[in-house]
Every structure is written in C-alpha cells, then in structure tokens.
Design a protein around this motif. Structure first.
Motif, PDB file in Angstrom:
ATOM      1  N   SER A 103     -10.136  10.413   4.431  1.00 54.46           N
ATOM      2  CA  SER A 103      -9.012   9.765   3.746  1.00 54.46           C
ATOM      3  C   SER A 103      -7.709  10.511   3.954  1.00 54.46           C
ATOM      4  O   SER A 103      -6.634   9.917   3.943  1.00 54.46           O
ATOM      5  CB  SER A 103      -9.326   9.660   2.249  1.00 54.46           C
ATOM      6  OG  SER A 103      -9.473  10.958   1.678  1.00 54.46           O
ATOM      7  N   GLU A 104      -7.772  11.833   4.172  1.00 61.84           N
ATOM      8  CA  GLU A 104      -6.568  12.617   4.405  1.00 61.84           C
ATOM      9  C   GLU A 104      -5.912  12.290   5.735  1.00 61.84           C
ATOM     10  O   GLU A 104      -4.761  12.624   5.967  1.00 61.84           O
ATOM     11  CB  GLU A 104      -6.893  14.116   4.345  1.00 61.84           C
ATOM     12  CG  GLU A 104      -7.147  14.644   2.943  1.00 61.84           C
ATOM     13  CD  GLU A 104      -5.916  14.576   2.066  1.00 61.84           C
ATOM     14  OE1 GLU A 104      -4.820  14.835   2.580  1.00 61.84           O
ATOM     15  OE2 GLU A 104      -6.053  14.234   0.883  1.00 61.84           O
ATOM     16  N   GLU A 106      -4.986   9.508   6.705  1.00 63.30           N
ATOM     17  CA  GLU A 106      -3.983   8.474   6.495  1.00 63.30           C
ATOM     18  C   GLU A 106      -2.980   8.871   5.413  1.00 63.30           C
ATOM     19  O   GLU A 106      -2.281   8.025   4.873  1.00 63.30           O
ATOM     20  CB  GLU A 106      -4.665   7.160   6.119  1.00 63.30           C
ATOM     21  CG  GLU A 106      -5.567   6.612   7.224  1.00 63.30           C
ATOM     22  CD  GLU A 106      -6.208   5.296   6.834  1.00 63.30           C
ATOM     23  OE1 GLU A 106      -6.045   4.887   5.670  1.00 63.30           O
ATOM     24  OE2 GLU A 106      -6.845   4.672   7.703  1.00 63.30           O
ATOM     25  N   ASN A 107      -2.911  10.146   5.103  1.00 62.85           N
ATOM     26  CA  ASN A 107      -1.945  10.648   4.131  1.00 62.85           C
ATOM     27  C   ASN A 107      -0.554  10.595   4.745  1.00 62.85           C
ATOM     28  O   ASN A 107      -0.230  11.342   5.661  1.00 62.85           O
ATOM     29  CB  ASN A 107      -2.301  12.084   3.716  1.00 62.85           C
ATOM     30  CG  ASN A 107      -1.467  12.572   2.556  1.00 62.85           C
ATOM     31  OD1 ASN A 107      -0.265  12.336   2.478  1.00 62.85           O
ATOM     32  ND2 ASN A 107      -2.109  13.279   1.648  1.00 62.85           N
ATOM     33  N   ARG A 108       0.266   9.678   4.256  1.00 66.98           N
ATOM     34  CA  ARG A 108       1.582   9.457   4.859  1.00 66.98           C
ATOM     35  C   ARG A 108       2.466  10.692   4.774  1.00 66.98           C
ATOM     36  O   ARG A 108       3.194  11.016   5.723  1.00 66.98           O
ATOM     37  CB  ARG A 108       2.262   8.273   4.144  1.00 66.98           C
ATOM     38  CG  ARG A 108       3.667   7.943   4.650  1.00 66.98           C
ATOM     39  CD  ARG A 108       3.681   7.681   6.140  1.00 66.98           C
ATOM     40  NE  ARG A 108       2.729   6.632   6.490  1.00 66.98           N
ATOM     41  CZ  ARG A 108       2.457   6.272   7.740  1.00 66.98           C
ATOM     42  NH1 ARG A 108       3.033   6.913   8.759  1.00 66.98           N
ATOM     43  NH2 ARG A 108       1.609   5.298   7.992  1.00 66.98           N
ATOM     44  N   GLU A 109       2.396  11.416   3.661  1.00 68.47           N
ATOM     45  CA  GLU A 109       3.236  12.614   3.512  1.00 68.47           C
ATOM     46  C   GLU A 109       2.869  13.669   4.539  1.00 68.47           C
ATOM     47  O   GLU A 109       3.733  14.268   5.193  1.00 68.47           O
ATOM     48  CB  GLU A 109       3.092  13.167   2.100  1.00 68.47           C
ATOM     49  CG  GLU A 109       3.958  14.397   1.839  1.00 68.47           C
ATOM     50  CD  GLU A 109       3.784  14.916   0.416  1.00 68.47           C
ATOM     51  OE1 GLU A 109       4.380  15.950   0.094  1.00 68.47           O
ATOM     52  OE2 GLU A 109       3.050  14.264  -0.367  1.00 68.47           O
TER      53      GLU A 109
END
Length: 298
Positions: A103-104, A106-109
């Motif tokens: 999931s990380e 796709e972390n936008r930040e």
C-alpha cells in the motif's frame, strides 16, 4: 532520501537504481518518439486523407505504442523482482525475513518526495558510483545472543567448507592409494612370475603398507565427519538454549509488570482516585434519578 531514514550507503544504492530506471525510461521514450516519426515519414506523404485512412494510421500507431509501453511495464516489473531477489538473498544469509507494505507504493506524499529528490539529484550533479563491489546487507539492531549465534554460524560454515575441502583431498588421496594398490597388485603378479620369493615378500610388505595408508585415510575421513556432526549439534543446542533464555526473560518481564501494577494499586494516590471516582459515580446516579423525576412531572 534523508527523510526516509536511509544511511549514506543505502542512499547511494537508491540513487544508482534511480539512475538505471531513468536511463531505461529515456530509451523507451525515444522508441515511442521514433514510432511517431516513422509514421510521419512513411504515411504522411499526401496532402489529404480520408477518415478511414486516418483511422487506420492511428490504429496502427496505437498498436505499436501499446506494445512498446506494455513491454516496458513488463520489463520494469521483472527488473523490480530481480532487485528484490538480490535483497532477499542477502537477508537470508543473516536469517532475516524482510517484509513489504504494497500500500505504501501508492503513497502520493512519498512519491512526490521521490520525484523531488530525483529532480534535485540529477539536476545538480551527475554522481559516479563509488562502490563497484556488491555489498551485503548487514542485520540491523543485532546484539547479544543473536550476534554471538550469527558469528558462531559463520565460523561453523567456514569450518564446514574447510572440512569439505579436506574431505575432497582425502578422497583424492584414497583414490590415488587405491590406484597405487591396483598397480602394485599387477606388478606383484608380474614379479611372481619373474623374480624370486624375496622380491615377492618385499612387494607384499609394500601392499600391506598401502593398505595401512588407506585405512588411516578412511579413519581420518570418518573422524572429520564425526567432528562436523558434533559442531552442528552444538549449534542446535546453543539455539535451543538461546530460545529458552528469551522465554525466561519474557516471563520475568511479565511478572515485573504485574508486580508494578499491584504496587500502584496499593498506593494512596490510587485509592484516593478510586474513592473520588466512586463518589462521582454516585452523584451522577443521583442526578439522573432527579432528572427522571422532573421529566415524569412534566
């Protein structure tokens, strides 16, 4: 990458991978550009085109570009798997089990931080990879029993390799001795036909000496195997002892926590707080009863 918690070495490794990915991306973009240029040079030679002709050219261009992009995406996925394979292989040598959080990805930040870092890194300087050798991952936060066990494992593995080399040498010597024995037996048969009893006895003594040598080599071989088995058993015993020590320490910690909680409950502050909470609960019950009476009157 400093905000990601990397040390200098791992940051350099990340930069090297980003440089590799950047070069592959530039190469694939050039390929896509060449597809458009080829269409312009080969098909756009007339002034007017029908709708069907334009649709045909766009469909062909779409198929080519789609194939290039799909190939690059597949190659990127496989390349990432090879990179993970290197990391996992190095970790398994130290009996580590790495975990990943998909999931990380796709972390936008975090993706924006990586993009900003890449822009800054490749804009200011073109760094040269200063470490040409392939590094090995070192286990983090390792100490105490685990560190000693890992050192012992490494020592036993090195000793095991030495024993294997020695065993191969002994086997080679044994085979040479057997070959020598066979040659000696053939020579003995020849001497029995040609020479007298004295020479026959001398050759028999030589054969006996060779048999003793083979027996000694065999004994040395079995002794080496026994030593290796004993070393492996000692390692297993050490691992079991370490696990028992860990369980005992965990049990002591649990008992200490219970004892602290028990002592805290016996303190005056805890009793006063409990008494205050009891009085407050009684007051709340009394207020609720009054409110119920008022609501009934209304």
């Amino acid at each position: 990458m400093a905000e990601f918690g990397f040390n200098e070495h791992h940051q350099n490794e990340a930069i090297n991978y980003m440089r590799f990915a950047r070069s592959k991306r530039v190469l694939r973009l050039r390929t896509v550009d060449s597809c458009f240029e080829e269409l312009k040079d080969s098909r756009l030679v007339e002034e007017t085109f029908t709708v069907d002709e334009v649709r045909e050219m766009l469909d062909g261009l779409q198929a080519v570009v789609r194939g290039e992009v799909e190939t690059e995406l597949i190659n990127t996925a496989h390349t990432n798997v090879l990179l993970l394979r290197q990391l996992f292989s190095q970790a398994e040598k130290f009996y580590l089990r790495l975990q990943s959080d998909v999931s990380e990805l796709e972390n936008r930040e975090l993706l924006e931080q990586v993009a900003e870092f890449e822009k800054t890194e490749f804009k200011t300087t073109n760094k040269v990879n200063q470490e040409s050798s392939k590094p090995k991952l070192a286990p983090l936060n390792e100490g105490g029993v685990s560190e000693l066990l890992n050192k012992e494992i490494a020592r036993l593995q090195d000793e095991n390799e030495k024993l294997k080399t020695r065993l191969r040498t002994l086997e080679s010597q044994a085979m040479s001795a057997l070959d020598e024995r066979s040659r000696a037996e053939r020579a003995l048969k020849d001497l029995q036909r040609v020479q007298g009893e004295q020479q026959v006895v001398s050759r028999a003594q030589e054969i006996g000496s060779l048999e003793d040598t083979v027996a000694a080599l065999k004994e040395d071989y079995e002794r080496s195997l026994s030593i290796n088995a004993a070393s492996q058993k000692g390692l297993h015993d050490n691992l079991v002892s370490a696990k028992h020590d860990l369980l005992r320490v965990q049990e002591q910690l649990t008992m200490a926590e219970k004892e602290l909680e028990k002592k805290f409950q016996q303190t005056a502050a805890y009793r006063n707080m409990k008494e205050i909470l009891t009085k407050k609960n009684e007051q709340i019950k009394e207020i609720r009863k009054r409110l119920q009476r008022y609501e009934s009157d209304e």
